[in-house]
Design a protein around this motif. Structure first.
Motif, PDB file in Angstrom:
ATOM      1  N   ASN A  43     -10.561  -2.674  -3.555  1.00  0.00           N
ATOM      2  CA  ASN A  43     -10.580  -3.385  -4.830  1.00  0.00           C
ATOM      3  C   ASN A  43     -10.124  -2.431  -5.931  1.00  0.00           C
ATOM      4  OD1 ASN A  43     -12.448  -4.843  -7.279  1.00  0.00           O
ATOM      5  ND2 ASN A  43     -11.236  -6.174  -5.961  1.00  0.00           N
ATOM      6  N   VAL A  61      -7.474   1.572   0.598  1.00  0.00           N
ATOM      7  CA  VAL A  61      -6.644   0.501   1.153  1.00  0.00           C
ATOM      8  C   VAL A  61      -6.961  -0.801   0.428  1.00  0.00           C
ATOM      9  CG1 VAL A  61      -5.982  -0.711   3.247  1.00  0.00           C
ATOM     10  CG2 VAL A  61      -6.748   1.672   3.384  1.00  0.00           C
ATOM     11  N   GLU A  62      -5.964  -1.356  -0.247  1.00  0.00           N
ATOM     12  CA  GLU A  62      -6.168  -2.591  -1.021  1.00  0.00           C
ATOM     13  C   GLU A  62      -4.903  -3.446  -0.950  1.00  0.00           C
ATOM     14  OE1 GLU A  62      -7.044  -5.736  -2.852  1.00  0.00           O
ATOM     15  OE2 GLU A  62      -8.629  -4.259  -2.479  1.00  0.00           O
ATOM     16  N   PRO A  63      -4.990  -4.657  -0.385  1.00  0.00           N
ATOM     17  CA  PRO A  63      -3.785  -5.471  -0.219  1.00  0.00           C
ATOM     18  C   PRO A  63      -3.368  -6.274  -1.436  1.00  0.00           C
ATOM     19  CG  PRO A  63      -5.646  -6.569   0.791  1.00  0.00           C
ATOM     20  CD  PRO A  63      -6.145  -5.233   0.325  1.00  0.00           C
ATOM     21  N   SER A  65      -2.111  -7.454  -4.918  1.00  0.00           N
ATOM     22  CA  SER A  65      -1.228  -6.771  -5.875  1.00  0.00           C
ATOM     23  C   SER A  65      -1.932  -6.484  -7.192  1.00  0.00           C
ATOM     24  CB  SER A  65       0.038  -7.599  -6.108  1.00  0.00           C
ATOM     25  OG  SER A  65      -0.278  -8.912  -6.542  1.00  0.00           O
ATOM     26  N   ALA A  68      -4.636  -3.808  -6.574  1.00  0.00           N
ATOM     27  CA  ALA A  68      -4.006  -2.524  -6.278  1.00  0.00           C
ATOM     28  C   ALA A  68      -3.465  -1.859  -7.543  1.00  0.00           C
ATOM     29  CB  ALA A  68      -2.891  -2.707  -5.254  1.00  0.00           C
ATOM     30  N   GLU A  69      -2.961  -2.651  -8.473  1.00  0.00           N
ATOM     31  CA  GLU A  69      -2.473  -2.089  -9.728  1.00  0.00           C
ATOM     32  C   GLU A  69      -3.625  -1.510 -10.539  1.00  0.00           C
ATOM     33  OE1 GLU A  69      -0.305  -0.640 -12.711  1.00  0.00           O
ATOM     34  OE2 GLU A  69       0.420  -1.342 -10.760  1.00  0.00           O
ATOM     35  N   ARG A  72      -4.687   1.721  -8.878  1.00  0.00           N
ATOM     36  CA  ARG A  72      -3.801   2.853  -9.207  1.00  0.00           C
ATOM     37  C   ARG A  72      -4.099   3.402 -10.597  1.00  0.00           C
ATOM     38  NH1 ARG A  72       0.134  -0.658  -6.730  1.00  0.00           N
ATOM     39  NH2 ARG A  72       0.716   0.136  -4.660  1.00  0.00           N
ATOM     40  N   VAL A  84      -3.416   5.648  -2.515  1.00  0.00           N
ATOM     41  CA  VAL A  84      -3.542   4.194  -2.497  1.00  0.00           C
ATOM     42  C   VAL A  84      -2.552   3.613  -1.486  1.00  0.00           C
ATOM     43  CG1 VAL A  84      -3.323   2.060  -3.837  1.00  0.00           C
ATOM     44  CG2 VAL A  84      -4.325   4.111  -4.898  1.00  0.00           C
ATOM     45  N   GLN A  86      -1.234   0.036  -0.324  1.00  0.00           N
ATOM     46  CA  GLN A  86      -1.261  -1.397  -0.637  1.00  0.00           C
ATOM     47  C   GLN A  86      -0.902  -2.187   0.613  1.00  0.00           C
ATOM     48  OE1 GLN A  86       0.753  -2.646  -4.218  1.00  0.00           O
ATOM     49  NE2 GLN A  86       0.634  -4.809  -3.643  1.00  0.00           N
ATOM     50  N   CYS A  87      -1.912  -2.518   1.391  1.00  0.00           N
ATOM     51  CA  CYS A  87      -1.735  -3.322   2.598  1.00  0.00           C
ATOM     52  C   CYS A  87      -3.100  -3.824   3.033  1.00  0.00           C
ATOM     53  CB  CYS A  87      -1.081  -2.503   3.727  1.00  0.00           C
ATOM     54  SG  CYS A  87      -2.091  -1.160   4.356  1.00  0.00           S
ATOM     55  N   ILE A 119       1.137 -10.541   2.333  1.00  0.00           N
ATOM     56  CA  ILE A 119       0.885  -9.098   2.284  1.00  0.00           C
ATOM     57  C   ILE A 119       1.308  -8.443   3.596  1.00  0.00           C
ATOM     58  CG2 ILE A 119      -1.037  -9.316   0.657  1.00  0.00           C
ATOM     59  CD1 ILE A 119      -2.894  -8.859   3.153  1.00  0.00           C
TER      60      ILE A 119
END
Length: 224
Positions: A43, A61-63, A65, A68-69, A72, A84, A86-87, A119
């Motif tokens: 998250n 690990v965060e799928p 979008s 994930a932003e 980051r 990070v 993103q998957c 994803i």
């Protein structure tokens, strides 16, 4: 702990008041500088930042979008070794769909006709490679079993010392099953189940079919 964007749990963790008190106190005891910690379903990064503050190297690990932003941005505000990814993680690499608009409650969609964000999906074995992880937290809204089925090599080789797993009823909706198959899978690899108290000390328990609080699975020999 350093700064963080105002994103729920991350903000509270910043002020030494973590959202999952017992669980995070357990990781404070379990993790040492230089350990590898994998935060599956990160998250916006509450656990990732908590582990990074402890000196661990972290794969977050965060799928989703949007999440994930935000993750980051939170990572960029802190001088921690956090990568990070993103998957999503599941039992095999590929593509899946993820619900959107539910914030931390977004989850994988198994019916390809359902709406959602497409994803990339990988396995925990691929993410881990030949490394050993001191800890893996898995909070993927009911898909925990899929994540573990994609970690059979690491589990059989006992290269994951401790796992924290969401244990609520979400798996019934996604996989039409309780948490019993997860318990059986981990027991096959010799893991035992524990739950942390308010000081972060782990106590053995017989895992229920489901529970409102997370459980920890511990590899053989982890505590002597």
């Amino acid at each position: 702990m350093g700064g963080a964007a105002r994103d729920g749990g991350v903000e509270s963790a910043r002020y030494a008041n973590p959202p999952d008190w017992n669980e995070m106190q357990a990781w404070r005891r379990l993790l040492s500088p230089g350990d590898l910690f994998i935060d599956v379903g990160s998250n916006v990064g509450a656990y990732a930042l908590w582990a990074g503050d402890r000196g661990a190297t972290v794969f977050a690990v965060e799928p989703g979008s949007a999440a994930a932003e935000r993750l980051r941005r939170n990572v960029a505000l802190n001088d921690f070794p956090i990568t990070v990814l993103q998957c999503g993680l599941a039992d095999r690499p590929g593509r899946m769909r993820l619900t959107s608009g539910n914030d931390a409650m977004n989850h994988l969609v198994r019916d390809g006709d359902q709406p959602g964000e497409e994803i990339a999906v990988d396995t925990l074995d691929n993410v881990l490679g030949d490394r050993c992880a001191a800890g893996v937290k898995v909070d993927v809204e009911g898909a925990e079993r899929l994540v573990l089925e994609g970690a059979q090599r690491a589990l059989s080789e006992r290269r994951i010392a401790v796992l924290q797993l969401e244990w609520n009823s979400m798996s019934r909706r996604l996989l039409s099953a309780s948490r019993v198959p997860v318990a059986e899978l981990l027991r096959e690899h010799g893991y035992t189940f524990m739950r942390p108290d308010g000081r972060g000390r782990l106590h053995p328990l017989d895992p229920p079919a489901e529970s409102p609080t997370d459980l920890f699975a511990v590899a053989p020999g982890r505590f002597g």
